[in-house]
Design a protein around this motif. Structure first.
Motif, PDB file in Angstrom:
ATOM      1  N   SER A 413      -0.059   6.190  -2.359  1.00 15.10           N
ATOM      2  CA  SER A 413       1.330   5.900  -2.718  1.00 15.10           C
ATOM      3  C   SER A 413       1.448   4.402  -2.972  1.00 15.10           C
ATOM      4  CB  SER A 413       2.269   6.326  -1.585  1.00 15.10           C
ATOM      5  OG  SER A 413       3.619   5.998  -1.903  1.00 15.10           O
ATOM      6  N   TYR A 414       1.839   4.043  -4.195  1.00 18.28           N
ATOM      7  CA  TYR A 414       1.853   2.636  -4.603  1.00 18.28           C
ATOM      8  C   TYR A 414       3.190   1.971  -4.293  1.00 18.28           C
ATOM      9  CZ  TYR A 414      -2.602   3.273  -6.948  1.00 18.28           C
ATOM     10  OH  TYR A 414      -3.925   3.506  -7.205  1.00 18.28           O
ATOM     11  N   HIS A 415       3.086   0.736  -3.795  1.00 21.41           N
ATOM     12  CA  HIS A 415       4.252  -0.099  -3.525  1.00 21.41           C
ATOM     13  C   HIS A 415       3.897  -1.540  -3.871  1.00 21.41           C
ATOM     14  CE1 HIS A 415       5.824   3.313  -1.240  1.00 21.41           C
ATOM     15  NE2 HIS A 415       4.662   3.349  -0.592  1.00 21.41           N
ATOM     16  N   SER A 416       4.920  -2.357  -3.970  1.00 20.13           N
ATOM     17  CA  SER A 416       4.700  -3.788  -4.127  1.00 20.13           C
ATOM     18  C   SER A 416       4.381  -4.359  -2.750  1.00 20.13           C
ATOM     19  CB  SER A 416       5.940  -4.456  -4.719  1.00 20.13           C
ATOM     20  OG  SER A 416       5.701  -5.842  -4.902  1.00 20.13           O
ATOM     21  N   VAL A 417       3.193  -4.954  -2.636  1.00 24.64           N
ATOM     22  CA  VAL A 417       2.684  -5.380  -1.328  1.00 24.64           C
ATOM     23  C   VAL A 417       2.327  -6.856  -1.377  1.00 24.64           C
ATOM     24  CG1 VAL A 417       0.848  -5.040   0.372  1.00 24.64           C
ATOM     25  CG2 VAL A 417       1.774  -3.083  -0.873  1.00 24.64           C
ATOM     26  N   GLY A 418       2.733  -7.601  -0.343  1.00 29.42           N
ATOM     27  CA  GLY A 418       2.300  -8.979  -0.197  1.00 29.42           C
ATOM     28  C   GLY A 418       0.913  -9.016   0.405  1.00 29.42           C
ATOM     29  N   LEU A 447       1.214 -14.183  -3.392  1.00 28.07           N
ATOM     30  CA  LEU A 447       0.355 -13.215  -4.091  1.00 28.07           C
ATOM     31  C   LEU A 447       0.753 -11.791  -3.707  1.00 28.07           C
ATOM     32  CD1 LEU A 447      -3.177 -14.886  -3.823  1.00 28.07           C
ATOM     33  CD2 LEU A 447      -1.498 -15.018  -5.677  1.00 28.07           C
ATOM     34  N   THR A 448       1.022 -10.981  -4.725  1.00 30.34           N
ATOM     35  CA  THR A 448       1.427  -9.590  -4.489  1.00 30.34           C
ATOM     36  C   THR A 448       0.567  -8.635  -5.315  1.00 30.34           C
ATOM     37  OG1 THR A 448       3.096  -9.667  -6.244  1.00 30.34           O
ATOM     38  CG2 THR A 448       3.811 -10.244  -4.006  1.00 30.34           C
ATOM     39  N   LEU A 449       0.492  -7.412  -4.830  1.00 28.26           N
ATOM     40  CA  LEU A 449      -0.204  -6.323  -5.520  1.00 28.26           C
ATOM     41  C   LEU A 449       0.699  -5.110  -5.546  1.00 28.26           C
ATOM     42  CD1 LEU A 449      -3.666  -6.537  -3.729  1.00 28.26           C
ATOM     43  CD2 LEU A 449      -3.274  -7.124  -6.110  1.00 28.26           C
ATOM     44  N   HIS A 450       0.598  -4.327  -6.612  1.00 29.38           N
ATOM     45  CA  HIS A 450       1.262  -3.021  -6.636  1.00 29.38           C
ATOM     46  C   HIS A 450       0.189  -2.004  -6.280  1.00 29.38           C
ATOM     47  CE1 HIS A 450       4.553  -0.359  -7.591  1.00 29.38           C
ATOM     48  NE2 HIS A 450       3.711   0.432  -8.250  1.00 29.38           N
ATOM     49  N   GLY A 546     -25.379 -15.949   5.111  1.00 28.76           N
ATOM     50  CA  GLY A 546     -24.409 -14.900   5.347  1.00 28.76           C
ATOM     51  C   GLY A 546     -24.159 -14.033   4.125  1.00 28.76           C
ATOM     52  N   THR A 547     -23.079 -13.278   4.169  1.00 31.13           N
ATOM     53  CA  THR A 547     -22.734 -12.334   3.105  1.00 31.13           C
ATOM     54  C   THR A 547     -21.343 -12.652   2.569  1.00 31.13           C
ATOM     55  OG1 THR A 547     -24.040 -10.579   4.136  1.00 31.13           O
ATOM     56  CG2 THR A 547     -22.389  -9.893   2.526  1.00 31.13           C
ATOM     57  N   THR A 548     -21.195 -12.521   1.246  1.00 28.12           N
ATOM     58  CA  THR A 548     -19.882 -12.637   0.614  1.00 28.12           C
ATOM     59  C   THR A 548     -19.546 -11.294  -0.015  1.00 28.12           C
ATOM     60  OG1 THR A 548     -20.150 -14.996   0.139  1.00 28.12           O
ATOM     61  CG2 THR A 548     -18.488 -13.791  -1.137  1.00 28.12           C
ATOM     62  N   VAL A 549     -18.465 -10.699   0.433  1.00 30.05           N
ATOM     63  CA  VAL A 549     -17.960  -9.459  -0.163  1.00 30.05           C
ATOM     64  C   VAL A 549     -16.847  -9.842  -1.126  1.00 30.05           C
ATOM     65  CG1 VAL A 549     -16.919  -7.211   0.253  1.00 30.05           C
ATOM     66  CG2 VAL A 549     -18.498  -8.182   1.931  1.00 30.05           C
ATOM     67  N   SER A 550     -17.062  -9.544  -2.418  1.00 30.05           N
ATOM     68  CA  SER A 550     -16.090  -9.902  -3.466  1.00 30.05           C
ATOM     69  C   SER A 550     -15.404  -8.639  -3.965  1.00 30.05           C
ATOM     70  CB  SER A 550     -16.809 -10.609  -4.627  1.00 30.05           C
ATOM     71  OG  SER A 550     -15.893 -10.947  -5.651  1.00 30.05           O
ATOM     72  N   ILE A 551     -14.100  -8.601  -3.765  1.00 32.88           N
ATOM     73  CA  ILE A 551     -13.319  -7.415  -4.133  1.00 32.88           C
ATOM     74  C   ILE A 551     -12.315  -7.783  -5.216  1.00 32.88           C
ATOM     75  CG2 ILE A 551     -11.639  -5.705  -3.311  1.00 32.88           C
ATOM     76  CD1 ILE A 551     -12.928  -5.962  -0.550  1.00 32.88           C
ATOM     77  N   ARG A 552     -12.377  -7.075  -6.326  1.00 35.88           N
ATOM     78  CA  ARG A 552     -11.397  -7.273  -7.396  1.00 35.88           C
ATOM     79  C   ARG A 552     -10.431  -6.093  -7.397  1.00 35.88           C
ATOM     80  NH1 ARG A 552      -9.876  -5.305 -11.921  1.00 35.88           N
ATOM     81  NH2 ARG A 552     -11.523  -3.727 -11.773  1.00 35.88           N
ATOM     82  N   LEU A 553      -9.132  -6.411  -7.345  1.00 40.47           N
ATOM     83  CA  LEU A 553      -8.107  -5.371  -7.355  1.00 40.47           C
ATOM     84  C   LEU A 553      -7.094  -5.655  -8.455  1.00 40.47           C
ATOM     85  CD1 LEU A 553      -7.365  -5.058  -3.529  1.00 40.47           C
ATOM     86  CD2 LEU A 553      -8.668  -3.449  -4.951  1.00 40.47           C
ATOM     87  N   PRO A 554      -6.678  -4.621  -9.204  1.00 43.60           N
ATOM     88  CA  PRO A 554      -5.653  -4.839 -10.241  1.00 43.60           C
ATOM     89  C   PRO A 554      -4.314  -5.176  -9.589  1.00 43.60           C
ATOM     90  CG  PRO A 554      -6.096  -2.493  -9.992  1.00 43.60           C
ATOM     91  CD  PRO A 554      -7.101  -3.212  -9.141  1.00 43.60           C
ATOM     92  N   THR A 555      -3.552  -6.032 -10.267  1.00 44.76           N
ATOM     93  CA  THR A 555      -2.242  -6.404  -9.715  1.00 44.76           C
ATOM     94  C   THR A 555      -1.218  -5.303  -9.881  1.00 44.76           C
ATOM     95  OG1 THR A 555      -1.735  -7.487 -11.821  1.00 44.76           O
ATOM     96  CG2 THR A 555      -2.604  -8.873 -10.046  1.00 44.76           C
ATOM     97  N   THR A 556      -1.439  -4.396 -10.838  1.00 43.56           N
ATOM     98  CA  THR A 556      -0.562  -3.231 -11.010  1.00 43.56           C
ATOM     99  C   THR A 556      -1.347  -1.989 -10.650  1.00 43.56           C
ATOM    100  OG1 THR A 556      -1.178  -3.067 -13.343  1.00 43.56           O
ATOM    101  CG2 THR A 556       0.805  -4.313 -12.811  1.00 43.56           C
ATOM    102  N   GLY A 557      -0.714  -1.075  -9.906  1.00 40.09           N
ATOM    103  CA  GLY A 557      -1.399   0.098  -9.374  1.00 40.09           C
ATOM    104  C   GLY A 557      -2.029   0.950 -10.445  1.00 40.09           C
ATOM    105  N   SER A 558      -3.312   1.271 -10.294  1.00 41.34           N
ATOM    106  CA  SER A 558      -4.018   2.143 -11.229  1.00 41.34           C
ATOM    107  C   SER A 558      -5.153   2.801 -10.488  1.00 41.34           C
ATOM    108  CB  SER A 558      -4.564   1.334 -12.410  1.00 41.34           C
ATOM    109  OG  SER A 558      -5.351   2.138 -13.246  1.00 41.34           O
TER     110      SER A 558
END
Length: 562
Positions: A413-418, A447-450, A546-558
């Motif tokens: 369920s998508y929402h606008s999230v800080g 910074l927000t994400l849907h 160490g380890t770097t975990v790089s996560i890319r997320l779209p700003t609009t829900g998809s």
């Protein structure tokens, strides 16, 4: 007696040569749908033109009659080849073997026989006589009703071909519009010219200008062939491709009218339900399947007996519109979900065992291990009891994670999230469980994400716990975010631990576990599943520090499952 070589004869021979000039380019496309039949049309047009041209030079009544019959016969069969071309070019070659096409061909054959035998029975015309005009051996004869009938059948044959091509204009849009219009219009010139001659309109009823009308016919042919790639982009290929895609879809597909009657069915539907395509046409799909269908519902599940086995299908109803924008009916795709339902049932049972039965049993094991640890005096045995308790704790925690993941990943369920708010909550909970860990957060509050906050929490909890729990020292973790891409956020989590083993990363990258290659837990899988579900991607960069975990997320829900 001869009046010399008329300009009419010269015009006919010139037109015939020009038509033959088109034969070479047409033949170069002979492997394309309809090209060979169009070459036949070109040859018959040229034969008609030469026959009329030669007849204008002959003032002997008997020989002149032979040329007239040859020219009329060529005209009759030009129409037949044109119809066959139109059917093949527009992707309807299968209709060449239909009863109505065969009937038209037989009718044209009868017309040909009547033309060639007319000197005997004179059913088509009588009083054949020379009536020279413009220095040419033109003729007049009294046309009988049966000749009009033969001409009518020829017009019908040509007309059907034109309708097939015009229908292509309506069905396939601007990509083929000009070429189809050009080919559809070309027969109109000979048809009009033949009507003028047949009805004796004008001051010179003895003039038959059908062959000369091939000139504008030819001009449009050249435009269609060289200007619009008539044989390089035939619409029949598109129709054949659509049919092949429909047949090879793998799922039964029915096309139904607005009232539920079957219009078409792909080969999978015909084979799976053992239906006669011709008998199925016009029947209601609900009657065919034995279920009441609610097509306006969008989706519906039905249980059907297929090959003696009970199977469950999900019917997806997709409405389609006519070119005029009116509701035409539905495309019904039938997806076999039997295995999916069975798999879901198995997972539900396994989930229940993991989350309930196994957890309860482990709680009992934990209590006994704690009692043993308190009552045993032998240090070695107390250590063994402690080991049992630790492993039980890990298994209970694993079960809790599985339960949480099952709930979070089930319904998105998508929402606008800080982003900062979510990470603050995650870090607070992780610090409560791991007070020795140091987590530094450098993320702007703006910074927000849907997105789905529950899945997002699951992902970053798994990332941080994975970074902390596998570090034997005092873990130091930093979280940063990069919003330089307007369509996505890049969140990086760096730790100073030993790094994720290569074989565990390979399991995630390959997308599955084997007996020889598997991970040690579900943490990395939860990260991978959650990020994919949110439409993003994840990368692991393991270095000496160490380890770097790089996560890319779209700003609009998809959702990544779309």
């Amino acid at each position: 007696m001869p009046l010399g070589v008329s300009w009419l004869a010269i015009a006919h021979f010139g037109t015939g040569l020009a038509i033959l000039g088109l034969l070479g380019p047409v033949w170069s496309f002979r492997s394309r749908p309809g090209a060979q039949l169009w070459a036949g049309v070109v040859v018959l047009m040229a034969a008609t033109t030469f026959a009329f041209g030669a007849s204008l030079l002959v003032f002997d009544r008997g020989v002149r009659l032979l040329f007239e019959m040859a020219a009329l016969t060529s005209l009759v069969w030009t129409a037949v080849f044109f119809l066959c071309f139109a059917l093949t070019y527009t992707g309807r070659a299968h209709l060449l073997h239909s009863w109505w096409v065969r009937g038209l061909v037989v009718a044209q054959g009868i017309g040909t026989a009547l033309i060639l035998s007319n000197p005997i029975h004179q059913l088509l015309w009588t009083d054949f006589r020379l009536a020279p005009a413009f220095g040419a051996a033109t003729v007049l004869y009294d046309k009988e009703p049966l000749l009009f009938a033969v001409a009518g059948v020829t017009y019908l044959v040509v007309g059907i071909g034109i309708v097939m091509l015009v229908e292509t204009v309506a069905s396939y849009g601007p990509s083929y519009r000009r070429q189809a219009i050009a080919i559809a219009v070309t027969p109109l010139f000979p048809v009009v010219a033949s009507l003028i001659w047949l009805l004796g309109i004008g001051p010179y009823p003895q003039l038959n200008l059908v062959a000369l009308s091939f000139l504008p016919h030819l001009a449009l042919d050249v435009y269609a062939l060289f200007g619009r790639d008539m044989f390089e982009l035939p619409p029949g290929l598109r129709r054949a491709g659509e049919r092949a895609a429909l047949d090879e879809l793998g799922s039964p597909v029915f096309i139904v009218a607005d009232d539920g009657r079957v219009i078409d069915a792909n080969s999978t539907a015909v084979r799976m339900f053992d239906v006669d395509p011709d008998a199925a046409l016009g029947r209601r799909l609900g009657d065919l399947l034995g279920h009441d269908l609610a097509m306006d519902a969008g989706e519906q599940r039905v249980d059907l007996l297929v090959g003696g086995e009970r199977q469950t299908f999900k019917l997806v109803f997709s409405p389609f519109e006519t070119k005029s924008g009116l509701h035409g009916g539905y495309t019904v795709i039938m997806q076999d979900v039997t295995a999916e339902i069975q798999r879901k049932q198995r997972l539900e049972v396994l989930n229940r065992i993991l989350r309930h039965n196994l957890r309860n049993d482990l709680n009992v094991v934990q209590l006994h291990a704690q009692e043993l640890e308190l009552t045993l005096t032998d240090p070695e045995r107390r250590d063994r009891a402690a080991t049992i308790e630790d492993i039980s704790d890990e298994l209970v925690d694993l079960g809790e994670k599985a339960r949480w993941a099952a709930q979070a990943l089930e319904d998105v369920s998508y929402h606008s999230v800080g982003l900062r708010d979510v990470l603050d909550d995650v870090i607070r909970d992780v610090r409560a469980s791991h007070p020795d860990a140091e987590v530094d957060l450098d993320v702007r509050e703006s910074l927000t994400l849907h997105t789905d906050p529950e899945v997002l929490t699951l992902v970053f909890t798994s990332v941080l716990e994975n970074a902390i729990e596998h570090n034997d020292g005092e873990p130091q973790v930093s979280v940063t975010a990069d919003d330089s891409d307007p369509d996505s956020l890049r969140i990086r989590v760096r730790d100073d631990g030993p790094g994720i083993p290569e074989h565990e990363r390979r399991v995630i990258e390959d997308g599955g576990e084997t007996a020889l290659d598997h991970g040690s837990g579900v943490g990395l899988w939860l990260i991978h599943w959650g990020v994919t579900l949110l439409g993003g991607d994840v990368a692991f960069d393991v270095g000496q520090s160490g380890t770097t975990v790089s996560i890319r997320l779209p700003t609009t829900g998809s959702t990544g499952l779309d």
